[in-house]
Design a protein around this motif. Structure first.
Motif, PDB file in Angstrom:
ATOM      1  N   UNK A  55       0.829  -1.202   0.000  1.00 13.98           N
ATOM      2  CA  UNK A  55       0.000   0.000   0.000  1.00 13.98           C
ATOM      3  C   UNK A  55       0.864   1.253   0.000  1.00 13.98           C
ATOM      4  N   UNK A  56       1.981   1.194   0.680  1.00 13.61           N
ATOM      5  CA  UNK A  56       2.919   2.318   0.679  1.00 13.61           C
ATOM      6  C   UNK A  56       3.478   2.543  -0.727  1.00 13.61           C
ATOM      7  N   UNK A  67       1.859   9.330  -6.084  1.00 11.34           N
ATOM      8  CA  UNK A  67       2.356  10.681  -5.811  1.00 11.34           C
ATOM      9  C   UNK A  67       3.426  11.080  -6.820  1.00 11.34           C
ATOM     10  N   UNK A  68       4.294  10.139  -7.176  1.00 12.86           N
ATOM     11  CA  UNK A  68       5.335  10.429  -8.166  1.00 12.86           C
ATOM     12  C   UNK A  68       4.721  10.751  -9.524  1.00 12.86           C
ATOM     13  N   UNK A  69       3.660  10.034  -9.877  1.00 12.97           N
ATOM     14  CA  UNK A  69       2.991  10.297 -11.153  1.00 12.97           C
ATOM     15  C   UNK A  69       2.315  11.659 -11.117  1.00 12.97           C
ATOM     16  N   UNK A  70       1.639  11.961 -10.001  1.00 11.99           N
ATOM     17  CA  UNK A  70       0.980  13.271  -9.856  1.00 11.99           C
ATOM     18  C   UNK A  70       1.988  14.408  -9.909  1.00 11.99           C
ATOM     19  N   UNK A  79      -4.131   2.922 -13.497  1.00  5.99           N
ATOM     20  CA  UNK A  79      -3.083   3.927 -13.311  1.00  5.99           C
ATOM     21  C   UNK A  79      -1.892   3.614 -14.219  1.00  5.99           C
ATOM     22  N   UNK A  80      -1.579   2.336 -14.356  1.00  4.20           N
ATOM     23  CA  UNK A  80      -0.482   1.919 -15.230  1.00  4.20           C
ATOM     24  C   UNK A  80      -0.987   0.823 -16.153  1.00  4.20           C
TER      25      UNK A  80
END
Length: 242
Positions: free
Chosen positions: A12-13, A20-23, A62-63
């Motif tokens: 989950x982490x 967050x990295x993608x955002x 997301x991916x």
């Protein structure tokens, strides 16, 4: 920097960190993520944990993972519409803040087939106008359209290739206002011809909407088969308990 200072389940982490990295633009749309070995090393986790996180991120759209190639950040849909709402492709593109355009591939008039005769519930001597187009958004191809219209409603002429919206053209030419459509949706993987026309990467799938449109008198006036780039369009529906 690793993420093991967090006390939640490790996968989950990883999911939160990658989101967050993608955002933040660390990984951009369509970009390939580092290899599993590199990414697990960067995050200080096992490859098994990383694979579980990537599996869930793929389920969440997301991916996208391509076997033997790698994992890519999925492009976000630019155009979104409720499937219960009937908009022309022109309207959908405009609602997405883009400028609609059209590349005409062909237009012709021909006799109906037996299947089309039943579809339109028309006479045997009826003819159809068949229009093949590519719809663009800010000059980029996003939808391949194959449309069939009874010739009595819209003969082939210069207006056929000038008007962006066939809904508008039907109303102008024959006072037929499209009010509703019966729609069937089919997901399609890479299509040898259409995917090339729409300049789709190999991992990009298509959404096919097959629609029979009806006018204010419940007459079938337009049958369309539209191939939408699934990375550009998002269709959703509101479902209510009855």
């Amino acid at each position: 920097m690793t993420i093991k200072t967090d006390h939640r389940l490790l996968y989950l982490q990883v999911i939160d960190r990658l989101k967050k990295d993608i955002e933040a633009g660390v990984y951009e749309e369509g970009e390939r993520l580092p290899s599993e070995f590199e990414l697990s090393k960067q995050l200080g986790i096992s490859r098994a944990t990383l694979r579980e996180a990537l599996r869930i991120l793929e389920d969440e759209n997301v991916v996208v993972r391509r076997h033997g190639v790698g994992t890519f950040v999925r492009s976000r849909a630019v155009f979104s519409s409720g499937i219960e709402e009937l908009f022309s492709v022109t309207e959908m593109i405009e609602r997405g803040g883009k400028s609609p355009g059209t590349n005409f591939l062909s237009s012709d008039t021909r006799d109906v087939t037996e299947e089309e005769l039943q579809r339109f519930n028309t006479e045997e001597d009826e003819q159809l106008v068949v229009v093949e187009r590519v719809r663009t958004a800010d000059g980029r191809p996003v939808v391949y359209c194959l449309d069939q219209i009874p010739a009595k409603f819209m003969p082939v002429n210069q207006k056929t290739t000038e008007e962006e919206s066939l809904f508008n053209l039907l109303e102008k030419e024959s006072n037929r206002r499209v009010l509703y459509a019966v729609t069937h949706i089919e997901p399609v993987g890479y299509h040898e011809r259409v995917s090339e026309i729409l300049e789709c990467p190999p991992e990009t799938s298509l959404l096919v909407l097959k629609q029979m449109h009806y006018d204010q008198n419940d007459n079938a006036v337009l049958y369309s088969v539209n191939y939408f780039r699934a990375d550009k369009f998002d269709f959703h529906v509101v479902r209510r308990r009855v």
